[in-house]
Scaffold this active site. Structure first.
Site, PDB file in Angstrom:
ATOM      1  N   HIS A  99      -2.067 -15.790   8.412  1.00  0.00           N
ATOM      2  CA  HIS A  99      -1.756 -14.352   8.315  1.00  0.00           C
ATOM      3  C   HIS A  99      -2.979 -13.443   8.427  1.00  0.00           C
ATOM      4  CE1 HIS A  99       2.208 -15.676   7.554  1.00  0.00           C
ATOM      5  NE2 HIS A  99       1.995 -16.048   6.308  1.00  0.00           N
ATOM      6  N   PRO A 152       0.766  -1.220   0.000  1.00  0.00           N
ATOM      7  CA  PRO A 152       0.000   0.000   0.000  1.00  0.00           C
ATOM      8  C   PRO A 152       0.807   1.286   0.000  1.00  0.00           C
ATOM      9  CG  PRO A 152      -0.604  -1.476   1.785  1.00  0.00           C
ATOM     10  CD  PRO A 152       0.662  -1.960   1.215  1.00  0.00           C
ATOM     11  N   GLU A 153       0.482   2.131  -0.917  1.00  0.00           N
ATOM     12  CA  GLU A 153       0.816   3.540  -0.810  1.00  0.00           C
ATOM     13  C   GLU A 153      -0.534   4.244  -0.707  1.00  0.00           C
ATOM     14  OE1 GLU A 153       3.867   5.201  -3.246  1.00  0.00           O
ATOM     15  OE2 GLU A 153       4.755   3.257  -3.646  1.00  0.00           O
ATOM     16  N   ARG A 201       3.551  -9.905   6.522  1.00  0.00           N
ATOM     17  CA  ARG A 201       4.803  -9.404   7.121  1.00  0.00           C
ATOM     18  C   ARG A 201       4.598  -8.740   8.471  1.00  0.00           C
ATOM     19  NH1 ARG A 201       8.381  -6.411   2.679  1.00  0.00           N
ATOM     20  NH2 ARG A 201       9.894  -6.365   4.344  1.00  0.00           N
ATOM     21  N   ARG A 225      16.596  23.206   1.343  1.00  0.00           N
ATOM     22  CA  ARG A 225      16.742  21.764   1.549  1.00  0.00           C
ATOM     23  C   ARG A 225      17.720  21.171   0.555  1.00  0.00           C
ATOM     24  NH1 ARG A 225      13.870  19.086   4.946  1.00  0.00           N
ATOM     25  NH2 ARG A 225      12.402  20.276   6.197  1.00  0.00           N
TER      26      ARG A 225
END
Length: 282
Positions: A92, A2-3, A115, A163
């Site tokens: 899981h 996921p993003e 995970r 930056r």
DNA sequence: CGCTGACCCTGACGGC
DNA sequence: TGCCGTCAGGGTCAGC
């Protein structure tokens, strides 16, 4: 994995499926996730209606009258919504929540995460005390929403002055902008023609205008396409996302650049694979 | 502040 | 077929 678009797709589908439904039961695998499961707070929610489901940064926010359950999908998490009571937990599966509609229909949210980099956190409404929830969830969720109104070229330009960090790492810093992970950072920089290692503070205002538009465009496309899938992301209805097929540079090292034909390169920045075209990204 | 590396886990994949 | 090394899209933390 996921993003922002995957999280948004997940939140929207759950919003459709179980908003207004009451929590009936909760099962947890007991396996350790990133944070301890907030058992105590969740036990108080039995029979309580879910008011809505939204997203902040990469968190799915389940809103109850007394606060928010903030779910992070980590690297490999997914939230599936099944009709009916909970089927036997699969390997899981770590959290299973049954919801009941006013007409006693049952639907089940299954959190699956091989995970176990994901997490469930409870944010009490009282304790929030008006603080923006992203800030409470940590620095990594405190940045600006890239799909929000105030995110634009001017914002990027102003906040990047001074930056010296490479633009790609700066974009991926959740305390600056939330939700832009490795894939979308690579893709947006490609679209905008900006080299990923260029210092954030050295990029002109017009180029940032372009980048802001490209970031929004790419995220919205991915949301419409149901999210990206490199390996195993799936939305709440079990369908795989399709955006992965549209990646123009990500995962394509050695293949010809779709714009100029030169070979896509791969390098490591901040311990993450970075894909770009040395010819047309400057 | 910014950068580096380590760490939390399991699974998929390629090479031999 | 199986073993082994490498890699994975996220995020946090310590240390310099």
């Amino acid at each position: 994995m996921p993003e922002l678009p995957e999280v948004e797709v997940t939140a929207r589908a759950l919003q459709q499926a179980i908003t207004g439904w009451s929590l009936r039961s909760v099962w947890v695998s007991g396996k350790k996730l990133r944070h301890p499961f907030p058992r105590g707070a969740i036990d108080q929610l039995r029979g309580v209606p879910l008011m809505g489901i939204g997203r902040r940064a990469k968190y799915v926010l389940m809103e109850f009258p007394s606060g928010y359950l903030a779910v992070h999908l980590g690297m490999s998490g997914s939230m599936l919504c099944a009709h009916g009571k909970a089927p036997p937990a699969k390997l899981h599966d770590h959290v299973v929540m049954e919801f009941e509609s006013p007409s006693s229909e049952v639907r089940t949210m299954i959190y699956h995460d091989p995970r176990r980099f994901g997490s469930f956190q409870w944010c009490d409404r009282q304790a929030l005390h008006g603080t923006e929830i992203g800030a409470v969830l940590g620095a990594g969720a405190a940045g600006i929403e890239p799909l929000g109104q105030s995110f634009n070229g001017a914002w990027l330009f102003e906040h990047s002055r001074g930056r010296r960090t490479p633009i790609k790492q700066w974009l991926m810093d959740g305390s600056v902008v939330v939700g832009v992970g490795n894939i979308y950072a690579c893709e947006a920089l490609f679209d905008a023609g900006i080299h990923p290692s260029r210092k954030a503070g050295s990029i002109s205002r017009p180029r940032y205008e372009r980048l802001a538009v490209d970031i929004k465009k790419i995220l919205l496309q991915a949301i419409e396409g149901g999210g990206s899938t490199i390996q195993n992301f799936q939305g709440p209805d079990g369908t795989a996302g399709r955006y992965g097929q549209l990646h123009r540079v990500y995962g394509r090292s050695g293949q010809p650049c779709p714009r100029c034909g030169r070979a896509i390169r791969r390098s490591i920045m901040g311990q993450r694979s970075t894909f770009f075209c040395h010819g047309c990204q400057r």
